[in-house]
Design a protein around this motif. Structure first.
Motif, short mmCIF file in Angstrom:
data_model
loop_
_atom_site.label_atom_id
_atom_site.label_comp_id
_atom_site.label_asym_id
_atom_site.label_seq_id
_atom_site.Cartn_x
_atom_site.Cartn_y
_atom_site.Cartn_z
N LEU A 1 51.90 37.80 11.89
CA LEU A 1 53.23 37.61 12.47
C LEU A 1 53.62 38.72 13.44
CD1 LEU A 1 55.12 36.42 9.26
CD2 LEU A 1 54.28 35.01 11.16
N MET B 1 46.59 32.05 16.49
CA MET B 1 47.05 32.40 15.16
C MET B 1 45.96 32.20 14.10
SD MET B 1 49.89 29.37 14.94
CE MET B 1 49.54 27.70 15.45
N ARG C 1 57.96 28.73 15.59
CA ARG C 1 58.42 29.53 16.74
C ARG C 1 57.99 28.89 18.07
NH1 ARG C 1 56.32 35.60 15.49
NH2 ARG C 1 57.50 36.09 13.59
N LEU D 1 54.66 30.53 12.57
CA LEU D 1 54.36 30.69 13.99
C LEU D 1 54.52 29.38 14.74
CD1 LEU D 1 51.28 33.09 14.01
CD2 LEU D 1 53.62 33.61 14.71
N SER E 1 47.92 40.08 18.98
CA SER E 1 48.88 39.10 19.47
C SER E 1 48.29 38.23 20.57
CB SER E 1 50.15 39.79 19.97
OG SER E 1 49.90 40.52 21.17
#
Length: 205
Positions: free
Chosen positions: A44, A140, A93, A90, A136
């Motif tokens: 995350l 994911m 989001r 995720l 990042s």
């Protein structure tokens, strides 16, 4: 620097927790709270979100203990819950993560965390920030596989079980992730070395 090896708990403790013994479940939380938090944080990228996710993962584990198959590794089962929750978070989001191809050699020593000495605190924070920035840029799912492999030394089979995929897919994800990161790790290490050299020079002066 050795990776962190996670062991499965005593089956007696698991059985007590399944029978409603809250103290036994507390022992499980104490044993796994750090690896679960670290996995959530690396996926995350935010400490607050990671704390919430870790708490949710343990809550889900608690409510699903009766469905836990003791023939399965407990650590894999628990990390699977945390991993899937973070992936779902995720997705909610609606973020898009970058992944590339190919696999140059990757020095993974810098990825494994140990308790820092006081002199290393500032550099460790900067390095941690560098690592999180690199992570990042991964998809994911690639990120989760990389953390399980290089932080906690899980086997390909364990990662496949935790992520509900195949060993072949895990190897492909790791191959892709290492390729994406290798080009960025060397500059990050160089910057860290430069900072360290400047700090030593300042102390010597």
């Amino acid at each position: 620097m050795p990776s962190i090896v996670l062991c499965d708990p005593d089956p007696v403790i698991i059985e007590r927790a399944r029978s409603g013994d809250n103290r036994a479940f507390t022992r499980l939380v104490e044993a796994y709270q750090t690896p679960v938090y670290n996995l959530c944080y690396r996926i995350l990228g935010n400490p607050h979100d990671a704390e919430d996710a870790a708490q949710e993962a343990f809550l889900r584990a608690y409510t699903r203990l009766n469905s836990y198959d003791q023939a399965r590794s407990f650590k894999t089962w628990l990390l699977s819950i945390a991993h899937h929750y973070c992936i779902d978070r995720l997705r909610r989001r609606r973020l898009t993560w970058l992944s590339l191809d190919d696999e140059p050699a990757l020095d993974t020593a810098m990825w494994r965390s140990t308790a820092p000495t006081p002199e290393e605190v500032v550099m460790r924070r900067e390095r941690d920030s560098d690592i999180q920035t690199l992570l990042s840029d991964l998809s994911m799912k690639d990120r989760g596989a990389l953390v399980m492999r290089y932080w906690y030394d899980l086997s390909y089979e364990e990662i496949a079980a935790a992520t509900d995929t195949t060993v072949s897919a895990v190897k492909s994800r790791l191959h892709r992730a290492r390729g994406s990161l290798a080009a960025e790790v060397s500059p990050a290490q160089s910057r860290a070395a430069q900072r360290s050299s400047l700090e030593r020079s300042a102390v010597a002066a």
